[in-house]
Write a protein that holds these residues in place. Structure first.
Motif, mmCIF file in Angstrom:
data_model
loop_
_atom_site.group_PDB
_atom_site.id
_atom_site.type_symbol
_atom_site.label_atom_id
_atom_site.label_comp_id
_atom_site.label_asym_id
_atom_site.label_seq_id
_atom_site.Cartn_x
_atom_site.Cartn_y
_atom_site.Cartn_z
ATOM 1 N N GLY A 69 -5.182 3.068 -2.037
ATOM 2 C CA GLY A 69 -5.881 4.497 -2.381
ATOM 3 C C GLY A 69 -6.226 5.241 -1.231
ATOM 4 N N ARG A 70 -6.412 4.605 -0.175
ATOM 5 C CA ARG A 70 -7.045 5.447 1.066
ATOM 6 C C ARG A 70 -5.953 6.163 1.632
ATOM 7 N N PHE A 71 -4.761 5.261 1.554
ATOM 8 C CA PHE A 71 -3.446 5.889 2.591
ATOM 9 C C PHE A 71 -2.985 7.002 1.607
ATOM 10 N N LEU A 72 -3.400 7.093 0.273
ATOM 11 C CA LEU A 72 -2.976 8.358 -0.319
ATOM 12 C C LEU A 72 -3.664 9.426 -0.061
ATOM 13 N N PRO A 109 0.644 -1.502 0.167
ATOM 14 C CA PRO A 109 -0.061 -0.133 0.112
ATOM 15 C C PRO A 109 0.763 1.195 -0.215
ATOM 16 N N PHE A 110 2.136 1.276 0.218
ATOM 17 C CA PHE A 110 2.856 2.555 0.215
ATOM 18 C C PHE A 110 3.978 2.512 -0.547
ATOM 19 N N TYR A 149 -8.098 -6.353 -1.092
ATOM 20 C CA TYR A 149 -8.170 -5.639 0.171
ATOM 21 C C TYR A 149 -6.854 -4.650 0.334
ATOM 22 N N MET A 150 -5.604 -4.956 -0.238
ATOM 23 C CA MET A 150 -4.322 -4.110 -0.195
ATOM 24 C C MET A 150 -4.585 -2.861 -1.322
ATOM 25 N N PRO A 183 -14.809 0.978 11.503
ATOM 26 C CA PRO A 183 -15.878 0.409 10.600
ATOM 27 C C PRO A 183 -15.679 0.176 9.292
ATOM 28 N N GLU A 184 -14.817 1.079 8.729
ATOM 29 C CA GLU A 184 -14.369 1.228 7.379
ATOM 30 C C GLU A 184 -13.782 -0.204 6.996
#
Length: 437
Positions: free
Chosen positions: A85-88, A41-42, A79-80, A121-122
């Motif tokens: 995308g969310r960590f960006l 993810p990074f 999942y990864m 929750p997400e």
């Protein structure tokens, strides 16, 4: 660690066969063995899914990220990709719990780690959606396999050829070789499952204890003598081939099967109207047909083969253990390709069945002294569900008390051991063995 292949050189035609549009949507999961790569993810790091531990170690050491309950994530690549995308978009601390090690020590020795789990929750919603999607796709795949009439494969143990539907091969292996991997309706990705088992046998590996042997004959003798004609339930490699492993988020098949039902006892609105008995899948005496209820299997044998076990029970006044011995006797004779009515032997099972039907020997039994023998207490097939359904009524029990012929009931305080030895079933077995030799 990036295992992706480079593109072909410019101008080089790499198409070696006709192309086809995919029948599944592009985002549909692949069958076992063709999974996509796992992306960090990074950073650009990626590994094949089968090496997920390498990526998890990379996340821990390089990015200080720990993902909880990875083994329960239905689709780890998606999942990864989602969290990449969310960590960006937002800082890592908006999604993860922060864990500080050595918090009371010097600052230079403290380390900060991030925990991503379904407390968020997400994250919980994402895991549930991936689980639901995977279950729907597995059930669709299973239905396609159940309806598929193009199945073609050889038996792993005798090389007999089977075509049409997968259930014919699975039932054959269970009946003829005492090798059961479960009911066909409980299995998915059947071809890959059988390929996995065949590969082990080709490598001279026992399917249960997974030891390797020097040749096929030694392996065959080992599996027969040790009763290892079954798979190792502790081998997680097989989990993906059973639908039960896709049923409930956060639970393995062992947990689903061992759930404590005691909490149900507190429910005051007990409604048993929709209760159904667990299917027993008894196999017909004469063919591969299986039925989930005993009424169905008796109706099938009577309608398809003119064999009426209820009629024989009434006509011959068979008590429970006599019925057991009769069923085991018929199973044994047919397994040995021998007509139980006239004792004639044939080259194959199919031929003896044709003879029994054409000669009218379906309801013809030999003298009771032939089949009413102690050796037929033992089932021909150890998982023969038909034996569990034989009539054991009160009338039978009273008959046993009056005629008490089959199995003696011995009191705990018996003092006459000589009488016990004289009435022992083992003595009768030895006597029969001596007379036959």
């Amino acid at each position: 660690l990036n295992k992706e292949l480079p593109p072909p050189p410019s101008g080089q035609d790499s198409i070696l066969e006709p192309l086809c549009f995919p029948e599944q949507p592009a985002d549909a999961p692949s069958a076992p063995g063709t999974e996509p790569a796992l992306l960090c993810p990074f950073c650009p790091e990626s590994v094949p899914l089968q090496h997920k531990d390498v990526l998890l170690k990379h996340l821990l050491l390089e990015h200080k990220l720990v993902i909880a309950d990875v083994k329960l994530i239905a689709d780890l690549p998606k999942y990864m990709l989602y969290w990449k995308g969310r960590f960006l978009e937002l800082p890592l601390t908006d999604f993860c719990s922060v864990i500080k090690t050595n918090s009371t020590g010097p600052v230079e020795k403290q380390e900060v780690y991030f925990l991503l789990c379904d407390v968020l929750p997400e994250d919980r919603d994402l895991r549930e959606k991936l689980q639901q999607k995977r279950l729907e796709e597995v059930l669709e795949q299973q239905q396609q396999e159940r309806d598929d009439g193009s199945f073609h494969r050889l038996c792993m143990f005798c090389s007999e050829e089977f075509t049409g539907n997968r259930s014919s091969l699975l039932n054959h292996m269970a009946r003829e070789h005492s090798f059961g991997i479960g009911l066909p309706d409980n299995i998915v990705y059947c071809d890959q499952f059988l390929d996995t088992l065949q590969s082990k046998l080709d490598n001279l590996q026992c399917l249960y204890c997974e030891k390797t042997f020097r040749d096929k004959t030694t392996l065959k003798d080992h599996m027969r003598k040790k009763a290892h004609r079954r798979i190792n339930a502790n081998n997680s490699t097989y989990d993906r081939f059973y639908v039960i492993n896709y049923l409930e988020l956060g639970k393995t098949w062992e947990e689903v099967q061992s759930e404590d039902d005691r909490e149900l006892l507190d429910d005051e609105d007990d409604d048993w109207s929709d209760w159904q008995a667990h299917p027993v899948s008894a196999v017909c005496l004469f063919c591969d047909h299986q039925s989930e209820t005993m009424d169905q299997i008796y109706t099938h044998m009577k309608g398809a083969h003119s064999f009426d076990l209820h009629h024989l029970r009434t006509e011959l006044n068979l008590r429970f253990y006599q019925q057991v011995k009769l069923v085991n006797f018929i199973r044994r004779q047919i397994h040995q390709s021998r007509c139980y009515g006239c004792q004639q032997t044939f080259p194959s099972r199919d031929e003896v069945i044709r003879h029994i039907v054409s000669e009218g020997h379906v309801m013809k039994l030999p003298d009771a002294s032939t089949w009413n023998q102690p050796q037929y207490y033992f089932p021909t097939y150890e998982n023969d569900a038909l034996l569990c359904t034989l009539s054991d009524s009160d009338d039978d029990e009273s008959g046993e008390r009056h005629r008490g012929e089959d199995v003696p009931v011995i009191a705990e305080d018996i003092s006459d051991l000589r009488a016990l030895k004289q009435s022992s079933v083992l003595k009768q077995l030895l006597k029969n063995r001596g007379s036959s030799s």
